[in-house]
Design a protein around this motif. Sequence first.
Motif, PDB file in Angstrom:
ATOM      1  N   ALA A  46     -22.316  25.787   5.821  1.00  0.00           N
ATOM      2  CA  ALA A  46     -21.323  24.888   5.173  1.00  0.00           C
ATOM      3  C   ALA A  46     -22.079  24.445   3.949  1.00  0.00           C
ATOM      4  N   THR A  47     -21.515  24.629   3.065  1.00  0.00           N
ATOM      5  CA  THR A  47     -22.111  24.290   1.489  1.00  0.00           C
ATOM      6  C   THR A  47     -21.146  24.048   0.499  1.00  0.00           C
ATOM      7  N   SER A  48     -21.579  23.221  -0.405  1.00  0.00           N
ATOM      8  CA  SER A  48     -20.655  22.857  -1.562  1.00  0.00           C
ATOM      9  C   SER A  48     -20.850  23.828  -2.672  1.00  0.00           C
ATOM     10  N   LYS A  49     -22.057  24.751  -2.503  1.00  0.00           N
ATOM     11  CA  LYS A  49     -22.700  25.182  -3.748  1.00  0.00           C
ATOM     12  C   LYS A  49     -22.163  26.698  -4.018  1.00  0.00           C
ATOM     13  N   VAL A  50     -21.604  27.403  -3.148  1.00  0.00           N
ATOM     14  CA  VAL A  50     -21.325  28.756  -3.366  1.00  0.00           C
ATOM     15  C   VAL A  50     -20.094  28.976  -2.699  1.00  0.00           C
ATOM     16  N   ASP A  78     -30.333  18.746  -6.189  1.00  0.00           N
ATOM     17  CA  ASP A  78     -29.209  19.453  -6.411  1.00  0.00           C
ATOM     18  C   ASP A  78     -28.152  18.308  -6.409  1.00  0.00           C
ATOM     19  N   ALA A  79     -28.200  17.157  -5.930  1.00  0.00           N
ATOM     20  CA  ALA A  79     -27.213  16.157  -6.052  1.00  0.00           C
ATOM     21  C   ALA A  79     -27.609  15.184  -7.172  1.00  0.00           C
ATOM     22  N   GLY A  80     -28.309  15.722  -7.989  1.00  0.00           N
ATOM     23  CA  GLY A  80     -28.720  14.973  -9.190  1.00  0.00           C
ATOM     24  C   GLY A  80     -29.399  13.572  -9.250  1.00  0.00           C
ATOM     25  N   GLY A 133     -29.880  24.948  -3.658  1.00  0.00           N
ATOM     26  CA  GLY A 133     -29.361  25.500  -2.241  1.00  0.00           C
ATOM     27  C   GLY A 133     -28.226  26.331  -2.347  1.00  0.00           C
ATOM     28  N   PHE A 134     -28.064  27.180  -1.519  1.00  0.00           N
ATOM     29  CA  PHE A 134     -26.640  27.944  -1.648  1.00  0.00           C
ATOM     30  C   PHE A 134     -26.333  28.535  -0.300  1.00  0.00           C
ATOM     31  N   ARG A 135     -27.143  28.545   0.768  1.00  0.00           N
ATOM     32  CA  ARG A 135     -26.968  29.172   1.986  1.00  0.00           C
ATOM     33  C   ARG A 135     -26.043  28.302   2.993  1.00  0.00           C
ATOM     34  N   GLY A 136     -26.240  27.111   2.631  1.00  0.00           N
ATOM     35  CA  GLY A 136     -25.492  26.247   3.629  1.00  0.00           C
ATOM     36  C   GLY A 136     -25.867  26.261   4.943  1.00  0.00           C
ATOM     37  N   GLU A 137     -27.297  26.404   5.106  1.00  0.00           N
ATOM     38  CA  GLU A 137     -28.198  26.388   6.325  1.00  0.00           C
ATOM     39  C   GLU A 137     -29.174  25.513   6.549  1.00  0.00           C
ATOM     40  N   ALA A 138     -29.405  24.647   5.631  1.00  0.00           N
ATOM     41  CA  ALA A 138     -30.540  23.690   5.789  1.00  0.00           C
ATOM     42  C   ALA A 138     -30.147  22.655   6.817  1.00  0.00           C
ATOM     43  N   LEU A 139     -29.293  21.990   6.573  1.00  0.00           N
ATOM     44  CA  LEU A 139     -28.905  20.862   7.393  1.00  0.00           C
ATOM     45  C   LEU A 139     -28.656  21.179   8.811  1.00  0.00           C
ATOM     46  N   TYR A 140     -27.963  22.450   8.858  1.00  0.00           N
ATOM     47  CA  TYR A 140     -27.631  22.867  10.207  1.00  0.00           C
ATOM     48  C   TYR A 140     -28.921  23.364  10.737  1.00  0.00           C
ATOM     49  N   GLU A 184     -34.711  19.434  -2.155  1.00  0.00           N
ATOM     50  CA  GLU A 184     -33.891  20.386  -2.724  1.00  0.00           C
ATOM     51  C   GLU A 184     -32.581  19.605  -2.781  1.00  0.00           C
ATOM     52  N   ASN A 185     -32.046  19.362  -1.772  1.00  0.00           N
ATOM     53  CA  ASN A 185     -30.489  18.895  -1.655  1.00  0.00           C
ATOM     54  C   ASN A 185     -30.400  17.655  -2.511  1.00  0.00           C
ATOM     55  N   SER A 186     -31.475  16.778  -2.542  1.00  0.00           N
ATOM     56  CA  SER A 186     -31.499  15.587  -3.413  1.00  0.00           C
ATOM     57  C   SER A 186     -31.518  16.009  -4.893  1.00  0.00           C
ATOM     58  N   THR A 188     -36.608  31.056   3.249  1.00  0.00           N
ATOM     59  CA  THR A 188     -37.127  29.997   2.597  1.00  0.00           C
ATOM     60  C   THR A 188     -37.159  30.074   1.023  1.00  0.00           C
ATOM     61  N   LYS A 189     -36.521  31.175   0.268  1.00  0.00           N
ATOM     62  CA  LYS A 189     -36.737  31.364  -1.130  1.00  0.00           C
ATOM     63  C   LYS A 189     -37.693  31.377  -1.756  1.00  0.00           C
ATOM     64  N   ARG A 190     -38.878  31.337  -1.063  1.00  0.00           N
ATOM     65  CA  ARG A 190     -40.280  31.295  -1.578  1.00  0.00           C
ATOM     66  C   ARG A 190     -40.536  32.562  -2.651  1.00  0.00           C
ATOM     67  N   GLY A 202     -24.084  11.716  -3.547  1.00  0.00           N
ATOM     68  CA  GLY A 202     -23.865  11.309  -2.182  1.00  0.00           C
ATOM     69  C   GLY A 202     -22.807  12.387  -1.554  1.00  0.00           C
ATOM     70  N   ILE A 203     -22.227  12.007  -0.333  1.00  0.00           N
ATOM     71  CA  ILE A 203     -21.491  12.913   0.142  1.00  0.00           C
ATOM     72  C   ILE A 203     -20.143  12.140   0.847  1.00  0.00           C
ATOM     73  N   ALA A 204     -18.946  13.046   0.500  1.00  0.00           N
ATOM     74  CA  ALA A 204     -17.693  12.226   0.755  1.00  0.00           C
ATOM     75  C   ALA A 204     -17.350  11.953   2.196  1.00  0.00           C
ATOM     76  N   LYS A 231     -34.734   9.247   0.430  1.00  0.00           N
ATOM     77  CA  LYS A 231     -33.510   8.432   0.141  1.00  0.00           C
ATOM     78  C   LYS A 231     -33.336   8.865  -1.243  1.00  0.00           C
ATOM     79  N   ASP A 232     -32.243   8.953  -1.643  1.00  0.00           N
ATOM     80  CA  ASP A 232     -31.948   9.505  -2.978  1.00  0.00           C
ATOM     81  C   ASP A 232     -30.760   8.892  -3.708  1.00  0.00           C
ATOM     82  N   ASP A 233     -30.675   8.928  -5.004  1.00  0.00           N
ATOM     83  CA  ASP A 233     -29.425   8.114  -5.625  1.00  0.00           C
ATOM     84  C   ASP A 233     -28.312   9.171  -6.265  1.00  0.00           C
TER      85      ASP A 233
HETATM   86  N1  LIG Z   1     -28.779  14.541  -0.426  1.00  0.00           N
HETATM   87  C1  LIG Z   1     -27.539  15.123  -0.759  1.00  0.00           C
HETATM   88  N2  LIG Z   1     -26.728  14.490  -1.604  1.00  0.00           N
HETATM   89  C2  LIG Z   1     -25.491  15.203  -1.649  1.00  0.00           C
HETATM   90  N3  LIG Z   1     -24.935  15.920  -1.065  1.00  0.00           N
HETATM   91  C3  LIG Z   1     -25.869  16.690  -0.054  1.00  0.00           C
HETATM   92  C4  LIG Z   1     -26.994  16.190   0.172  1.00  0.00           C
HETATM   93  N4  LIG Z   1     -27.829  16.860   1.060  1.00  0.00           N
HETATM   94  C5  LIG Z   1     -26.515  18.031   1.529  1.00  0.00           C
HETATM   95  N5  LIG Z   1     -25.624  17.764   0.693  1.00  0.00           N
HETATM   96  C6  LIG Z   1     -24.375  18.343   0.957  1.00  0.00           C
HETATM   97  O1  LIG Z   1     -24.364  19.192   2.270  1.00  0.00           O
HETATM   98  C7  LIG Z   1     -24.176  20.306   1.946  1.00  0.00           C
HETATM   99  C8  LIG Z   1     -24.912  21.197   3.004  1.00  0.00           C
HETATM  100  O2  LIG Z   1     -26.427  21.098   2.699  1.00  0.00           O
HETATM  101  P1  LIG Z   1     -27.574  22.273   3.057  1.00  0.00           P
HETATM  102  O3  LIG Z   1     -28.870  22.089   2.494  1.00  0.00           O
HETATM  103  O4  LIG Z   1     -27.272  22.611   4.448  1.00  0.00           O
HETATM  104  O5  LIG Z   1     -26.932  23.737   2.375  1.00  0.00           O
HETATM  105  P2  LIG Z   1     -27.053  23.825   0.848  1.00  0.00           P
HETATM  106  O6  LIG Z   1     -27.807  23.241   0.225  1.00  0.00           O
HETATM  107  O7  LIG Z   1     -25.632  24.261   0.264  1.00  0.00           O
HETATM  108  O8  LIG Z   1     -27.757  25.544   1.010  1.00  0.00           O
HETATM  109  P3  LIG Z   1     -29.107  25.810   1.370  1.00  0.00           P
HETATM  110  O9  LIG Z   1     -29.063  25.901   2.825  1.00  0.00           O
HETATM  111  O10 LIG Z   1     -29.463  26.883   0.675  1.00  0.00           O
HETATM  112  O11 LIG Z   1     -29.924  24.639   1.288  1.00  0.00           O
HETATM  113  C9  LIG Z   1     -24.618  20.844   0.436  1.00  0.00           C
HETATM  114  O12 LIG Z   1     -23.833  21.939   0.146  1.00  0.00           O
HETATM  115  C10 LIG Z   1     -24.269  19.476  -0.154  1.00  0.00           C
HETATM  116  O13 LIG Z   1     -22.935  19.386  -0.416  1.00  0.00           O
END
Ligand SMILES: Nc1ncnc2c1ncn2[C@@H]1O[C@H](COP(=O)(O)OP(=O)(O)OP(=O)(O)O)[C@@H](O)[C@H]1O
Length: 602
Positions: free
Chosen positions: A77-81, A37-39, A94-101, A33-35, A303-305, A63-65, A58-60
């Motif tokens: 931590a999220t860039s989406k909300v 969302d990142a287009g 994504g929107f909760r900023g929980e997944a990577l954490y 989903e993150n990939s 899980t948003k299912r 990216g993340i600065a 791996k995605d194209d």
């Molecule tokens: N593959 C990726 N490409 C670009 N940015 C990414 C990628 N994966 C994560 N990010 C950045 O990291 C942030 C945190 O990701 P994370 O999945 O934790 O939260 P989220 O996607 O915002 O919300 P959710 O928890 O609902 O998935 C994202 O908001 C995004 O800015």
Amino acid sequence: MSKVHVLPADVISKIAAGEVVERPASVVKELLENSLDAGAKRIELHLKEGGKSLVHIKDDGSGIARDDLDALFTRHATSKVAAASDLEAILSLGFRGEALYSVGSVAEVALRSRAQGSAEAWEIAVKGGEKARPVPATMPSHGTDIRVGEIFFNTPARKKFLKSDAAEFEQILNVVIPYALLYPERAFLVTHNGRTVLDLGVAASPAGRAAEALGLESRHIIAPKPIEDSVCQLRMLLGDINIQRPRRDLQYLFINGRPVQSRNLSFHLNEVYKLIFPPAVHPFFAVMLTVPAGDVDVNVHPTKREVRLRDESRLAGFLRRVVEQALMSGTSAREVTADRPEAFSLTSAAPGAADGRAEGVPAAKLVFAPNQRSVVPVFIASDESVRPAVVNDLTTLATPSEQLTAPFITETSVTLKDRLATARLVGTFVRKYHLFESGESLFVVDQHAAQERILFEKFRRQIHAGKVEVQHLLTPLVMNVTPQEMLSWENSGERLSSFGFEVEQFGPAALALRAHPAVMPNPQQALRVLLAEGELTRIDVDVLASRACRASVMAGDKMDAAQAAHQLQALLACDDPYTCPHGRPVFIELKSSFLDRQFLRT
Ligand SMILES: Nc1ncnc2c1ncn2[C@@H]1O[C@H](COP(=O)(O)OP(=O)(O)OP(=O)(O)O)[C@@H](O)[C@H]1O
Ligand SMILES: [Mg+2]
């Protein structure tokens, strides 16, 4: 001593992570989903041991600065909300900023990324929630590369509950495939233990993607024109009668770009298919619905299912109608010209298939289409049901276990009609099937399906001409009705009268039927079915007509020989005599050569 205390941070993070990360498939879902969302236009997923020892994506995408790396793997931590109001209209997955954490707190993660427009790449490592400092890395172009290993290394209880590699991998495919259906314009590659399992390049069409991802024949997939109005948008891929599954494993529902589960909506979709399917088999469908963001709440579970929908039953009714209509117009029989000799198969032509129709034209059908690849269609009897199927070689089915019963039509429908026109009635079997003999063939006609087709065409013709033949009743038929039926009658008087029904209120909970369409043998039943639809003016006339006709021929009427012969002639006068209005076959042909083979005479 007080008993209530705030949990330490590491316990809190494990609990939170437990809700998001149940198994490797959950990690895949979040990263994928993150990939998306990142287009990303191309996403590669490499897995080892069902994802237990490695999930590598791996995605194209964008990216993340470098500046954003420090906040990554931190809760929320999220860039989406940014503000609470953003939750009202979530456009990203994504929107909760929980997944990577969450992933970072139960596994060992290495994330490398290069932001679009930047020349540098950075890598950051996390294990069990402990973050290392970002270090410079190299990447040939923008995108993100994440490796997740040792899932649940610090939560052994959860690790113990993981299933076999194969079972975990299957779950992962169940996550990836819906997204592959949703995004045909993006490429997906999945490998497992070094073996390529899915390699989906950019697909030419949604139906093409579904065919490739699910191993279906694209000519069996109906892709009706998308519906777009102010309240909702709907895209659908519908399997035709040739895709029959013993399980409901190929049924996909998406709401606002998110794969979801809804027992209610899926029940209704399956109900529509019961009009054309034998019992105990299930269709393929992928239904992509977009409703105003305010009408759907995805924030029900981490899980948003699950989603909550406003006005779900109205939506279900709407879906039922459009799917039924699509199946009706998508599966009607099509006659082919006689210039293509022999071997015509009962099969379905997908939009844009060999016959050159444009993509998106809702004309996929049960057709008598040229048999170009020596595909011999047959009906196979299993238990009570007759199941049309397409096999590559007739002989492969001639085993006792497969019980071959009837090869289907192998000639143009023109000569077929001629042969049927001179067929002789042999008898009626179990009050359901008329048997006709013609030349070397025995035709088995489904009496009800035939009657439905005849009634439907007659009724439809009258409705479209605005001249429905009406039968007036000397004594009105009084029907008790429910409050919902009464309401439906109040809202639908005009449509009912255009159908030839003259209905009046008869007390608070009854209606009196004064006149009905003359073609209907069982008008009360038909009226009941129509009233169950609610506001009739919103529903396609042909759909209503077909339902009314179906309801009207339900009774197992006994027919004598003259009636059976008359029915066949009336059937042959139809525009489309080979299927019922919903696409079920009306008859099958048994050739004597086929019977000879069954009796080992050849
Ligand atoms: N593959 C990726 N490409 C670009 N940015 C990414 C990628 N994966 C994560 N990010 C950045 O990291 C942030 C945190 O990701 P994370 O999945 O934790 O939260 P989220 O996607 O915002 O919300 P959710 O928890 O609902 O998935 C994202 O908001 C995004 O800015
Ligand atoms: Mg996310």
